[in-house]
Design a protein around this motif. Sequence first.
Motif, short mmCIF file in Angstrom:
data_model
loop_
_atom_site.label_atom_id
_atom_site.label_comp_id
_atom_site.label_asym_id
_atom_site.label_seq_id
_atom_site.Cartn_x
_atom_site.Cartn_y
_atom_site.Cartn_z
N THR B 86 0.85 -1.20 0.00
CA THR B 86 0.00 0.00 0.00
C THR B 86 0.88 1.25 0.00
O THR B 86 2.04 1.22 0.40
N GLY B 87 0.28 2.34 -0.44
CA GLY B 87 0.99 3.61 -0.48
C GLY B 87 0.94 4.22 -1.86
O GLY B 87 0.73 3.51 -2.86
N LEU B 88 1.09 5.55 -1.92
CA LEU B 88 1.14 6.29 -3.20
C LEU B 88 0.01 5.93 -4.16
O LEU B 88 0.22 5.86 -5.37
N ASN B 89 -1.20 5.70 -3.61
CA ASN B 89 -2.33 5.36 -4.47
C ASN B 89 -2.04 4.19 -5.41
O ASN B 89 -2.49 4.17 -6.56
N THR B 90 -1.28 3.25 -4.93
CA THR B 90 -0.97 2.09 -5.78
C THR B 90 -2.26 1.37 -6.17
O THR B 90 -3.18 1.25 -5.38
N ARG B 91 -2.27 0.89 -7.41
CA ARG B 91 -3.40 0.08 -7.86
C ARG B 91 -3.07 -1.41 -7.79
O ARG B 91 -3.84 -2.25 -8.25
N ALA B 92 -1.93 -1.72 -7.21
CA ALA B 92 -1.54 -3.13 -7.07
C ALA B 92 -2.54 -3.85 -6.16
O ALA B 92 -2.89 -3.35 -5.10
N LYS B 93 -3.00 -5.01 -6.60
CA LYS B 93 -3.94 -5.80 -5.78
C LYS B 93 -3.15 -6.65 -4.77
O LYS B 93 -2.02 -7.07 -5.04
N PRO B 94 -3.78 -6.94 -3.62
CA PRO B 94 -3.13 -7.79 -2.60
C PRO B 94 -2.74 -9.16 -3.15
O PRO B 94 -1.84 -9.80 -2.61
N GLU B 95 -3.41 -9.58 -4.23
CA GLU B 95 -3.11 -10.89 -4.82
C GLU B 95 -1.64 -11.03 -5.22
O GLU B 95 -1.11 -12.14 -5.29
N ILE B 96 -0.99 -9.92 -5.50
CA ILE B 96 0.43 -9.98 -5.88
C ILE B 96 1.25 -10.63 -4.77
O ILE B 96 2.14 -11.43 -5.04
N THR B 100 2.25 -15.01 -4.91
CA THR B 100 3.46 -14.51 -5.55
C THR B 100 3.88 -15.36 -6.75
O THR B 100 4.33 -14.83 -7.77
N ALA B 101 3.68 -16.67 -6.64
CA ALA B 101 4.08 -17.56 -7.75
C ALA B 101 3.28 -17.24 -9.01
O ALA B 101 3.84 -17.22 -10.12
N LYS B 102 2.00 -16.97 -8.84
CA LYS B 102 1.15 -16.65 -10.00
C LYS B 102 1.55 -15.30 -10.60
O LYS B 102 1.61 -15.13 -11.82
N PHE B 103 1.82 -14.34 -9.72
CA PHE B 103 2.26 -13.02 -10.20
C PHE B 103 3.59 -13.14 -10.94
O PHE B 103 3.79 -12.57 -12.02
N GLN B 104 4.48 -13.92 -10.36
CA GLN B 104 5.79 -14.10 -10.96
C GLN B 104 5.68 -14.76 -12.34
O GLN B 104 6.37 -14.38 -13.29
N ALA B 105 4.79 -15.74 -12.45
CA ALA B 105 4.59 -16.41 -13.73
C ALA B 105 4.04 -15.43 -14.77
O ALA B 105 4.45 -15.45 -15.94
N ALA B 106 3.12 -14.57 -14.33
CA ALA B 106 2.55 -13.58 -15.25
C ALA B 106 3.63 -12.57 -15.67
O ALA B 106 3.69 -12.16 -16.84
N TYR B 107 4.48 -12.21 -14.72
CA TYR B 107 5.58 -11.28 -15.02
C TYR B 107 6.54 -11.91 -16.02
O TYR B 107 7.00 -11.26 -16.97
N GLU B 108 6.82 -13.18 -15.83
CA GLU B 108 7.75 -13.86 -16.75
C GLU B 108 7.16 -14.00 -18.16
O GLU B 108 7.90 -13.92 -19.14
N LYS B 109 5.85 -14.17 -18.24
CA LYS B 109 5.21 -14.20 -19.56
C LYS B 109 5.43 -12.87 -20.27
O LYS B 109 5.70 -12.81 -21.48
N MET B 110 5.30 -11.79 -19.52
CA MET B 110 5.51 -10.46 -20.09
C MET B 110 6.97 -10.29 -20.53
O MET B 110 7.25 -9.77 -21.61
N LEU B 111 7.89 -10.80 -19.70
CA LEU B 111 9.31 -10.72 -20.07
C LEU B 111 9.60 -11.50 -21.35
O LEU B 111 10.32 -11.03 -22.24
N ASP B 112 9.04 -12.69 -21.43
CA ASP B 112 9.21 -13.51 -22.63
C ASP B 112 8.72 -12.76 -23.86
O ASP B 112 9.41 -12.67 -24.88
N ALA B 113 7.52 -12.23 -23.76
CA ALA B 113 6.89 -11.60 -24.92
C ALA B 113 7.62 -10.31 -25.32
O ALA B 113 7.83 -10.05 -26.51
#
Lengths: 148, 148
Positions: B86-96, B100-113
């Motif tokens: 939380t902080g600075l009006n972050t729109r990050a959801k608590p799910e991150i 964490t494993a799911k977020f990390q997998a999604a992040y890695e998909k973005m890196l791949d692409a």
Amino acid sequence: MKSILAAAVALAALSPLAAQAQFAKPEDAIKYRQSAFTVMGSHFGRLGAMANGRVPFDAKVATDNANLVATLARLPGAGFGAGTETGLNTRAKPEIWKDTAKFQAAYEKMLDATSKLPAAANDPATLKTAFGAAAATCKGCHDDFRRE
Amino acid sequence: MKSILAAAVALAALSPLAAQAQFAKPEDAIKYRQSAFTVMGSHFGRLGAMANGRVPFDAKVATDNANLVATLARLPGAGFGAGTETGLNTRAKPEIWKDTAKFQAAYEKMLDATSKLPAAANDPATLKTAFGAAAATCKGCHDDFRRE
């Protein structure tokens, strides 16, 4: 690279159309330049911690950060186009647009100094010198063109 | 590169000490990740305008933007460390931080692409395909991990 950036800065500063093509509205340009400086400053700070011995020297980490700083340094210039003088609590001084040549010269000094960081990052002593030179160009530009 | 980033993301997400070493305070990490996404999004948008024919194709400009996107994509992950929920009006959801494993997998998909964009940027058709694939990974992550 230097001349390309200089041309981009000059174009962005002088042509509202060019700035408009790159950014949908002035606030986008201001947010872009602020964001680019934030990311650049973060990596420059990490480099400085290493250059000044606050964290142990690691050539790989130093080189990664130096490369990022050299790349990021080229970006914010495009965000200073005409029409971006005010908005988003910018600390940019009007002097940027009143004396564009002086601002551009200061920006190019920063580009020169940051472009030398990657080659200097393999050794603590050369890094310290190159970091100090780059930091001086940051301060010089902030003194003249950024409000406290 | 992918494994290095994955390790960095994992470390930052799991170790408050690691995040603390890189950022003086949580707000710095949030501002850093938001800024990195802003700059990345700007260059991704320029690439998209070209990929989708809204501006004339220029292989040099496309390649420059693709390289920047591929470089910038590696950065914001480090800003999601523990304590930055939380902080600075972050729109990050608590799910991150809950999955964490799911977020990390999604992040890695973005890196791949995004890592495939530079090689695709020489041709409008291949750029369009690669851009679409990368944009889908942005949307996927925003749907799951970013508030509207």
